[in-house]
Motif scaffolding. Structure first.
Motif, PDB file in Angstrom:
ATOM      1  N   THR A  68     -10.996   7.151  -1.568  1.00 43.60           N
ATOM      2  CA  THR A  68     -10.537   8.178  -0.625  1.00 43.60           C
ATOM      3  C   THR A  68      -9.525   9.099  -1.284  1.00 43.60           C
ATOM      4  OG1 THR A  68     -10.904   6.653   1.216  1.00 43.60           O
ATOM      5  CG2 THR A  68      -9.496   8.562   1.644  1.00 43.60           C
ATOM      6  N   ASN A  69      -8.625   8.538  -2.066  1.00 44.43           N
ATOM      7  CA  ASN A  69      -7.657   9.363  -2.795  1.00 44.43           C
ATOM      8  C   ASN A  69      -8.372  10.335  -3.732  1.00 44.43           C
ATOM      9  OD1 ASN A  69      -4.964  10.060  -3.915  1.00 44.43           O
ATOM     10  ND2 ASN A  69      -5.747   9.025  -5.726  1.00 44.43           N
ATOM     11  N   LEU A  70      -9.372   9.853  -4.453  1.00 46.12           N
ATOM     12  CA  LEU A  70     -10.121  10.709  -5.381  1.00 46.12           C
ATOM     13  C   LEU A  70     -10.902  11.785  -4.632  1.00 46.12           C
ATOM     14  CD1 LEU A  70     -11.403   7.947  -7.834  1.00 46.12           C
ATOM     15  CD2 LEU A  70      -9.747   9.750  -8.354  1.00 46.12           C
ATOM     16  N   ALA A 107     -10.955  -0.803  -3.288  1.00 46.33           N
ATOM     17  CA  ALA A 107     -11.747   0.300  -3.828  1.00 46.33           C
ATOM     18  C   ALA A 107     -11.786   1.512  -2.899  1.00 46.33           C
ATOM     19  CB  ALA A 107     -13.175  -0.181  -4.123  1.00 46.33           C
ATOM     20  N   MET A 108     -11.815   1.289  -1.569  1.00 44.01           N
ATOM     21  CA  MET A 108     -11.905   2.428  -0.655  1.00 44.01           C
ATOM     22  C   MET A 108     -10.625   3.262  -0.661  1.00 44.01           C
ATOM     23  SD  MET A 108     -13.836   4.221   1.171  1.00 44.01           S
ATOM     24  CE  MET A 108     -15.283   3.216   1.488  1.00 44.01           C
ATOM     25  N   GLY A 135      -0.276  20.026   1.353  1.00 41.70           N
ATOM     26  CA  GLY A 135      -0.162  18.860   0.492  1.00 41.70           C
ATOM     27  C   GLY A 135      -0.393  17.576   1.261  1.00 41.70           C
ATOM     28  N   THR A 136      -0.378  16.460   0.571  1.00 43.07           N
ATOM     29  CA  THR A 136      -0.622  15.160   1.184  1.00 43.07           C
ATOM     30  C   THR A 136       0.645  14.309   1.138  1.00 43.07           C
ATOM     31  OG1 THR A 136      -1.480  14.369  -0.943  1.00 43.07           O
ATOM     32  CG2 THR A 136      -3.093  15.135   0.678  1.00 43.07           C
ATOM     33  N   ALA A 137       0.818  13.483   2.152  1.00 43.12           N
ATOM     34  CA  ALA A 137       1.977  12.591   2.228  1.00 43.12           C
ATOM     35  C   ALA A 137       1.472  11.205   2.605  1.00 43.12           C
ATOM     36  CB  ALA A 137       2.979  13.110   3.260  1.00 43.12           C
ATOM     37  N   TYR A 138       1.258  10.353   1.615  1.00 40.19           N
ATOM     38  CA  TYR A 138       0.744   9.015   1.858  1.00 40.19           C
ATOM     39  C   TYR A 138       1.872   8.098   2.315  1.00 40.19           C
ATOM     40  CZ  TYR A 138      -3.321  10.542  -0.919  1.00 40.19           C
ATOM     41  OH  TYR A 138      -4.410  11.208  -1.406  1.00 40.19           O
ATOM     42  N   ASN A 188       2.207   1.861   2.851  1.00 41.18           N
ATOM     43  CA  ASN A 188       1.099   0.907   2.779  1.00 41.18           C
ATOM     44  C   ASN A 188      -0.040   1.460   1.926  1.00 41.18           C
ATOM     45  OD1 ASN A 188      -0.419  -1.545   3.799  1.00 41.18           O
ATOM     46  ND2 ASN A 188      -1.740   0.088   4.584  1.00 41.18           N
ATOM     47  N   THR A 189      -0.357   2.732   2.114  1.00 42.53           N
ATOM     48  CA  THR A 189      -1.419   3.355   1.323  1.00 42.53           C
ATOM     49  C   THR A 189      -1.029   3.415  -0.147  1.00 42.53           C
ATOM     50  OG1 THR A 189      -2.179   4.657   3.208  1.00 42.53           O
ATOM     51  CG2 THR A 189      -2.758   5.468   1.018  1.00 42.53           C
ATOM     52  N   LYS A 190       0.209   3.764  -0.446  1.00 44.86           N
ATOM     53  CA  LYS A 190       0.670   3.807  -1.841  1.00 44.86           C
ATOM     54  C   LYS A 190       0.579   2.430  -2.480  1.00 44.86           C
ATOM     55  CE  LYS A 190       3.900   7.659  -1.206  1.00 44.86           C
ATOM     56  NZ  LYS A 190       5.340   8.053  -1.169  1.00 44.86           N
ATOM     57  N   ARG A 191       0.936   1.402  -1.730  1.00 48.17           N
ATOM     58  CA  ARG A 191       0.896   0.036  -2.247  1.00 48.17           C
ATOM     59  C   ARG A 191      -0.544  -0.391  -2.547  1.00 48.17           C
ATOM     60  NH1 ARG A 191       3.987  -1.698   1.213  1.00 48.17           N
ATOM     61  NH2 ARG A 191       2.508  -2.415   2.793  1.00 48.17           N
ATOM     62  N   ASN A 192      -1.465  -0.080  -1.644  1.00 43.97           N
ATOM     63  CA  ASN A 192      -2.872  -0.434  -1.870  1.00 43.97           C
ATOM     64  C   ASN A 192      -3.486   0.391  -2.994  1.00 43.97           C
ATOM     65  OD1 ASN A 192      -4.014  -2.499   0.152  1.00 43.97           O
ATOM     66  ND2 ASN A 192      -2.755  -1.199   1.465  1.00 43.97           N
ATOM     67  N   LEU A 193      -3.058   1.635  -3.131  1.00 42.21           N
ATOM     68  CA  LEU A 193      -3.539   2.456  -4.252  1.00 42.21           C
ATOM     69  C   LEU A 193      -3.065   1.882  -5.585  1.00 42.21           C
ATOM     70  CD1 LEU A 193      -3.189   6.179  -3.086  1.00 42.21           C
ATOM     71  CD2 LEU A 193      -5.253   5.050  -3.917  1.00 42.21           C
ATOM     72  N   GLN A 194      -1.837   1.436  -5.616  1.00 39.41           N
ATOM     73  CA  GLN A 194      -1.315   0.847  -6.843  1.00 39.41           C
ATOM     74  C   GLN A 194      -2.118  -0.390  -7.239  1.00 39.41           C
ATOM     75  OE1 GLN A 194       2.778  -0.441  -6.613  1.00 39.41           O
ATOM     76  NE2 GLN A 194       3.078  -0.223  -8.808  1.00 39.41           N
ATOM     77  N   LYS A 195      -2.438  -1.227  -6.252  1.00 40.19           N
ATOM     78  CA  LYS A 195      -3.247  -2.418  -6.530  1.00 40.19           C
ATOM     79  C   LYS A 195      -4.656  -2.018  -6.976  1.00 40.19           C
ATOM     80  CE  LYS A 195      -0.852  -5.465  -3.260  1.00 40.19           C
ATOM     81  NZ  LYS A 195      -0.963  -6.248  -2.000  1.00 40.19           N
TER      82      LYS A 195
END
Length: 218
Positions: free
Chosen positions: A165-167, A160-161, A60-63, A66-73
């Motif tokens: 990357t998440n997708l 966007a990156m 599995g993945t563990a973000y 900071n990554t979660k915050r940028n993904l939310q934005k």
């Protein structure tokens, strides 16, 4: 990225040393990156650690936060995820004003060859039909390899990156057991990969010069 000795069975220290010794006998100049399983390096060679980051898809993945915050934005935008042509990716990467360190013809030859072998695919995310970020994935039996990525200026503002990357990770979960970021020793890029749960692995670059003369300039 990584060469050296590959085997279906564990490679012994003696086999690695024998390979390097034979290369040293045959060539006056050596500059090669071994793979993560080739850890026996003669002390006579110039060797340097190189970093790679990988995700074990089975764990599995563990973000990180900071990554979660940028993904939310980023996800606040109405992005559309698509397969794109390699040429679309290259047009974005080599758009006027973008800083690049590798000639376009080199990237074209590399990616066109992989695409013809059905070992690579480019993906992008769009906002109002404008490409915001794009990346090329390479496919091997054991791993999906993140070969290269780029963002437009609006894409950088829109995170966007992070979204792309998440997708790509989600899209690759059933394709291979490892998602391989293929780098990096650049601190900012390393932090980006670590943010998605990339675990650092180490391989070695070895170099040797044995020339009986010195080139004089001027």
């Amino acid at each position: 990225q990584q060469l050296g000795l590959f085997s279906a069975h564990p490679v012994s220290e003696g086999e690695i040393m024998e390979f390097i010794a034979e290369a040293s006998n045959r060539f006056r100049y050596i500059d090669i990156c071994l793979n993560r399983e080739n850890k026996a390096i003669p002390g006579s060679l110039d060797s340097r650690e190189r970093s790679n980051y990988e995700i074990d898809m089975g764990s599995g993945t563990a973000y990180n936060s900071n990554t979660k915050r940028n993904l939310q934005k980023g996800n606040a935008n109405s992005f559309e995820f698509r397969e794109i042509r390699i040429s679309d990716y290259l047009n974005q990467k080599y758009a006027p004003g973008e800083k690049v360190s590798v000639a376009r013809v080199y990237m074209e030859n590399l990616f066109d060859g992989l695409e013809n072998l059905k070992r690579a695919q480019a993906y992008g995310i769009f906002l109002e039909d404008q490409l915001q970020a794009a990346a090329v994935l390479g496919y091997a039996k054991s791993r999906v390899i993140y070969l290269n990525g780029c963002s437009s200026s609006p894409g950088k503002e829109n995170r966007a990156m992070f979204v792309l990357t998440n997708l790509l990770i989600e899209h690759s979960k059933d394709r291979a057991p490892v998602f391989d970021f293929e780098g990096s020793d650049i601190p900012g890029v390393a932090r980006f990969f670590e943010g998605f749960g990339g675990v650092k692995t180490v391989y070695y670059r070895i170099r040797q010069k044995k020339f009986p003369f010195t080139l004089l300039k001027g």
